[in-house]
Design an enzyme around this catalytic site. Structure first.
Site, PDB file in Angstrom:
ATOM      1  N   LYS A  22       0.760  -1.274  -0.088  1.00 37.16           N
ATOM      2  CA  LYS A  22       0.064   0.026   0.310  1.00 37.16           C
ATOM      3  C   LYS A  22       0.832   1.235  -0.056  1.00 37.16           C
ATOM      4  CE  LYS A  22      -1.851   1.362   4.256  1.00 37.16           C
ATOM      5  NZ  LYS A  22      -1.749   3.115   4.336  1.00 37.16           N
ATOM      6  N   ASN A  23       1.794   1.175   0.883  1.00 32.05           N
ATOM      7  CA  ASN A  23       2.794   2.601   1.065  1.00 32.05           C
ATOM      8  C   ASN A  23       3.594   2.722  -0.013  1.00 32.05           C
ATOM      9  OD1 ASN A  23       1.040   2.807   3.156  1.00 32.05           O
ATOM     10  ND2 ASN A  23       2.452   2.282   4.801  1.00 32.05           N
ATOM     11  N   CYS A 116      -6.261   7.786   9.126  1.00 33.54           N
ATOM     12  CA  CYS A 116      -6.497   7.182  10.522  1.00 33.54           C
ATOM     13  C   CYS A 116      -6.410   7.899  11.510  1.00 33.54           C
ATOM     14  CB  CYS A 116      -5.384   6.122  10.319  1.00 33.54           C
ATOM     15  SG  CYS A 116      -5.946   4.678   9.754  1.00 33.54           S
ATOM     16  N   ARG A 121      -1.950  14.559  12.871  1.00 32.93           N
ATOM     17  CA  ARG A 121      -1.110  14.231  11.788  1.00 32.93           C
ATOM     18  C   ARG A 121      -0.663  15.413  10.895  1.00 32.93           C
ATOM     19  NH1 ARG A 121      -2.629   8.551   9.250  1.00 32.93           N
ATOM     20  NH2 ARG A 121      -0.306   8.634   8.719  1.00 32.93           N
ATOM     21  N   ASP A 305       3.690   0.624  12.270  1.00 33.43           N
ATOM     22  CA  ASP A 305       2.259  -0.029  11.650  1.00 33.43           C
ATOM     23  C   ASP A 305       2.167  -1.584  11.992  1.00 33.43           C
ATOM     24  OD1 ASP A 305       2.800   1.734   8.487  1.00 33.43           O
ATOM     25  OD2 ASP A 305       2.254   2.274  10.223  1.00 33.43           O
ATOM     26  N   ARG A 397      -9.116  -0.841   4.033  1.00 40.69           N
ATOM     27  CA  ARG A 397      -8.176   0.430   3.559  1.00 40.69           C
ATOM     28  C   ARG A 397      -6.778  -0.166   3.229  1.00 40.69           C
ATOM     29  NH1 ARG A 397      -7.423   5.279   7.400  1.00 40.69           N
ATOM     30  NH2 ARG A 397      -6.214   5.741   5.249  1.00 40.69           N
TER      31      ARG A 397
HETATM   32  C1  EPZ Z   1       3.500   6.810   6.496  1.00 43.10           C
HETATM   33  O1  EPZ Z   1       2.534   7.724   7.019  1.00 43.10           O
HETATM   34  C2  EPZ Z   1       2.443   5.743   6.266  1.00 43.10           C
HETATM   35  N1  EPZ Z   1       1.585   5.913   5.293  1.00 43.10           N
HETATM   36  C3  EPZ Z   1       1.942   5.129   7.547  1.00 43.10           C
HETATM   37  O2  EPZ Z   1       1.421   3.983   7.300  1.00 43.10           O
HETATM   38  C4  EPZ Z   1       3.111   4.995   8.605  1.00 43.10           C
HETATM   39  O3  EPZ Z   1       2.664   4.729   9.817  1.00 43.10           O
HETATM   40  C5  EPZ Z   1       4.022   6.235   8.621  1.00 43.10           C
HETATM   41  O4  EPZ Z   1       4.471   6.770   7.355  1.00 43.10           O
HETATM   42  C6  EPZ Z   1       5.294   5.878   9.575  1.00 43.10           C
HETATM   43  O5  EPZ Z   1       6.193   4.944   8.942  1.00 43.10           O
HETATM   44  C7  EPZ Z   1       1.921   5.759   4.075  1.00 43.10           C
HETATM   45  O6  EPZ Z   1       2.938   5.836   3.461  1.00 43.10           O
HETATM   46  C8  EPZ Z   1       0.471   6.097   2.975  1.00 43.10           C
HETATM   47  P1  EPZ Z   1       5.315  10.413   8.805  1.00 43.10           P
HETATM   48  P2  EPZ Z   1       3.080   9.456   7.156  1.00 43.10           P
HETATM   49  O7  EPZ Z   1       5.130  11.590   7.947  1.00 43.10           O
HETATM   50  O8  EPZ Z   1       3.935   9.735   6.027  1.00 43.10           O
HETATM   51  C9  EPZ Z   1       4.897  13.554  12.287  1.00 43.10           C
HETATM   52  C10 EPZ Z   1      -0.543   2.579   7.612  1.00 43.10           C
HETATM   53  O9  EPZ Z   1      -1.119   2.022   8.456  1.00 43.10           O
HETATM   54  N2  EPZ Z   1       4.734  14.550  11.041  1.00 43.10           N
HETATM   55  O10 EPZ Z   1       6.335   9.557   8.575  1.00 43.10           O
HETATM   56  O11 EPZ Z   1       1.691  10.279   7.246  1.00 43.10           O
HETATM   57  C11 EPZ Z   1       3.514  12.717  12.221  1.00 43.10           C
HETATM   58  O12 EPZ Z   1       2.549  13.298  12.921  1.00 43.10           O
HETATM   59  C12 EPZ Z   1       0.102   4.104   7.856  1.00 43.10           C
HETATM   60  O13 EPZ Z   1      -0.120   2.006   6.502  1.00 43.10           O
HETATM   61  C13 EPZ Z   1       4.880  15.709  11.443  1.00 43.10           C
HETATM   62  O14 EPZ Z   1       4.912  16.116  12.862  1.00 43.10           O
HETATM   63  O15 EPZ Z   1       3.939   9.480   8.448  1.00 43.10           O
HETATM   64  C14 EPZ Z   1       3.992  11.349  12.895  1.00 43.10           C
HETATM   65  O16 EPZ Z   1       4.146  11.611  14.368  1.00 43.10           O
HETATM   66  C15 EPZ Z   1      -0.464   4.725   9.003  1.00 43.10           C
HETATM   67  N3  EPZ Z   1       4.737  16.898  10.510  1.00 43.10           N
HETATM   68  C16 EPZ Z   1       5.530  11.275  12.436  1.00 43.10           C
HETATM   69  O17 EPZ Z   1       5.989  12.602  11.925  1.00 43.10           O
HETATM   70  C17 EPZ Z   1       4.732  16.401   9.075  1.00 43.10           C
HETATM   71  O18 EPZ Z   1       4.699  17.334   8.483  1.00 43.10           O
HETATM   72  C18 EPZ Z   1       5.623  10.358  11.263  1.00 43.10           C
HETATM   73  O19 EPZ Z   1       4.846  10.653  10.259  1.00 43.10           O
HETATM   74  C19 EPZ Z   1       4.588  15.048   8.997  1.00 43.10           C
HETATM   75  C20 EPZ Z   1       4.636  14.101   9.848  1.00 43.10           C
END
Ligand code: EPZ
Length: 417
Positions: A22-23, A116, A121, A305, A397
Site C-alpha cells: 500500500k505504502n 487514520c 497528523r 504499523d 483500507r
Molecule cells: C506513512 O505515513 C505511512 N503511510 C504510515 O502508514 C506510517 O505509519 C508512517 O509513514 C510512518 O512509517 C503511507 O505511507 C501512506 P510520517 P506518514 O510523515 O507519511 C509526524 C499505515 O497503517 N509528522 O512519517 O503520514 C507525524 O505526526 C499508515 O499503513 C509531523 O510532525 O507518516 C508522525 O508523528 C499509518 N509533521 C511522524 O511525523 C509532518 O509534516 C511520522 O509521520 C509530517 C509528519
C-alpha cells in the site's frame, strides 16, 4: 457497517502470497502526475486507499484504466490543481499529491488531509520543505494555497524523518530546476521504490534509503512501468497470525530484508522463523513468550504499523511486555478494545505495559484505525468464543480480502455487511 465475525481457537496453517505494498503504491500513483505519458502499475493492492487515490486522479482529469492485472494511468489531460475537500479528507495519502501537482501545474490548493485517527497528523514538514524550494505557501480558512512559479531546487532539513514529507519533496524536486538535498530524510524501502520510479522516468535521484536524498531537477519526465513490491506490513500481520494461533504460515513473495525487525521480535516471542530467498515461514511454539521491550521508530527501527499487532501477541504472552509508541502520539486506540477481550494492559503516555493472560475471550469490539483493526482480528483468532469486529471497512483500507486469506489458512471468520 461491515463486521467481521470470528470464532477463535483455530490454528492457522498454510501459505499465502503477500499483496502489493500500500505504502509503495500510493506515492507511485501520485508520481503519475509528474509526466504526461501513460504509466503502468502491476501487482497493485486492491484496497480502498488505492481506489480513493485513483478517484482523486480521475477528479483532476486523469484517465484510469483497469486492464487485467495492471493499472494504466494517463494524466495527459489532467488540468485541475485543486484537491477536492471531500476526497482530501478521506485519506491521508492525498497529501502526496501536493508535490506532484505543484511540480506539474506550479499551483496547488489543498485542505488538511484526513486519514487514520492515530493522533495529530500535521503537515508542517511538508509545507516547510516546499517553502525551502521557493514555493509560496499560504494557509487560510482551512485551505493551503501553494504558488510555485518560483519552484527551484534547495536545501531541506526535515526535523523528523517523515515518510510522506520525504516522498512529497522528492516528487516536487524532480521537476524543480537545480539541485535539491533532503537531509534527515526517511529511509523506508518505499522511498527507494519511489526513487527508482522517478529515475525510470528520466529523473536523477540518489541516496534513497539513506538520510540524505539528492535530486537534480529535470524539465520533463517520461512514463514508467512499476510492479509493486510486497507489503511488509501485511506480511508482518500474517506472520503474527501464526504466532498468536500457534500455527504455521508460509508467506510467499516477500522481501526478507524488509522484515528483520519483525522477525527479530517474533523470535524473541519464541516462535520459529525460517527465511528463504523470497519467502518466510513462521511456526508457533506454543504460547508466546513476553517481549521485554518494543519501541517503534523510523525504518530500519521497529515499524509503528506493526505495533498494534505486537500488542495482541503480548496480551497472551507468558510474561509482561512493554511496548513504546514513539512515532505517533495516539496510536493505542486498539487497547480499550483488547481490554474488553480480557487483556491486562496499562497505558502511561506512549507506553503500554502488557501482562499476558492465558487466553482472551471473545467480545464485540470496534476497529478504530487500520492496523488496530487488524490487531483486533488477530485477537479474535486466538480468543475463546466469538469476537465481532465492527467498522471492518477500516481494515479494507490496507488489506486485500483479509478474511478470505485468513479463511484459507483455517480461520473461522466471516463478513457481515
Ligand atoms: C506513512 O505515513 C505511512 N503511510 C504510515 O502508514 C506510517 O505509519 C508512517 O509513514 C510512518 O512509517 C503511507 O505511507 C501512506 P510520517 P506518514 O510523515 O507519511 C509526524 C499505515 O497503517 N509528522 O512519517 O503520514 C507525524 O505526526 C499508515 O499503513 C509531523 O510532525 O507518516 C508522525 O508523528 C499509518 N509533521 C511522524 O511525523 C509532518 O509534516 C511520522 O509521520 C509530517 C509528519
Amino acid at each position: 457497517m461491515a463486521k467481521l465475525i470470528i470464532n477463535g481457537g483455530s490454528r492457522l496453517e498454510g501459505e499465502i502470497a503477500v499483496q502489493g505494498a500500500k505504502n509503495a503504491a500510493l506515492p507511485v500513483l501520485a508520481a503519475a502526475l509528474l509526466t504526461d505519458e501513460p504509466v503502468i502499475i502491476y501487482n497493485w493492492p486492491a484496497i480502498s486507499d488505492v481506489y480513493h487515490m485513483l478517484s482523486i486522479l480521475e477528479h483532476i482529469g486523469a484517465y484510469v484504466g483497469f486492464e487485467k492485472d495492471r493499472l494504466v494511468i494517463d494524466t495527459r489531460r489532467a488540468l485541475r490543481w485543486e484537491m477536492p475537500d471531500k476526497l482530501a479528507k478521506e485519506i491521508r495519502s492525498s497529501i502526496f499529491m501536493m508535490g506532484p501537482i505543484l511540480a506539474r501545474f506550479r499551483m496547488a490548493r489543498f485542505t488538511y488531509p484526513g486519514g487514520c485517527e492515530i493522533g495529530n497528523r500535521p503537515i508542517d514538514l511538508h509545507l516547510k520543505g516546499l517553502r525551502s524550494l521557493g514555493v509560496n505557501v499560504t494557509e487560510t480558512g482551512g485551505h493551503i494555497m501553494c504558488e510555485g512559479r518560483r519552484l527551484k531546487g534547495g536545501d531541506v532539513h526535515l526535523d523528523y524523518p517523515s515518510v510522506g514529507a520525504t516522498e512529497n519533496l522528492m516528487m516536487a524536486a524532480a521537476l524543480a530546476p537545480g539541485r535539491t538535498v533532503i537531509r534527515n530524510a526517511a529511509r523506508e524501502p518505499e522511498i527507494i521504490e519511489l526513487q527508482n520510479v522517478i529515475n525510470q522516468m528520466g529523473g536523477d535521484v540518489n541516496g534513497a534509503g539513506t538520510s540524505t536524498v539528492v535530486i537534480e531537477g529535470k524539465s520533463r519526465l517520461g512514463g514508467f512501468t512499476y510492479r509493486c513490491m510486497p507489503d511488509r506490513i501485511a506480511a508482518g500481520t500474517y506472520m503474527m497470525a501464526a504466532v498468536v494461533t500457534d500455527g504455521k504460515i508460509t508467506l510467499k513473495n516477500v522481501i526478507p530484508e524488509h522484515l528483520f525487525a519483525i522477525t527479530s521480535k517474533i523470535r524473541e516471542a519464541g516462535a520459529k522463523v525460517d527465511i528463504y530467498d523470497d519467502a518466510v515461514t513462521v511456526t508457533g511454539q506454543g504460547r508466546p513468550k513476553e517481549m521485554h521491550l518494543i519501541e517503534t521508530g523510523p525504518y530500519p527501527g521497529f515499524p509503528t504499523d506493526m505495533q498494534a499487532q505486537m500488542c495482541t501477541a503480548a496480551c497472551i504472552a507468558k510474561g509482561t511486555s512493554i511496548i513504546v509508541e514513539s512515532v505517533f502520539d495516539n496510536r493505542f486506540k486498539h487497547v480499550p478494545e483488547l481490554q474488553r477481550m480480557g487483556a491486562n494492559i496499562v497505558i502511561k503516555n506512549n507506553v503500554a505495559v502488557i501482562r499476558g493472560v492465558e487466553r482472551l475471550h471473545g467480545a464485540e469490539v470496534t476497529a478504530m484505525d487500520l492496523r488496530g483493526g487488524a490487531a483486533l482480528v488477530l485477537a479474535g483468532l486466538c480468543a475463546q468464543g466469538v469476537t465481532v469486529v465492527d467498522q471492518a471497512k477500516i481494515i479494507d483500507r490496507g488489506y486485500e480480502t483479509f478474511e478470505s486469506e485468513l479463511s484459507l489458512l483455517g480461520a473461522d471468520i466471516k463478513r457481515e455487511e
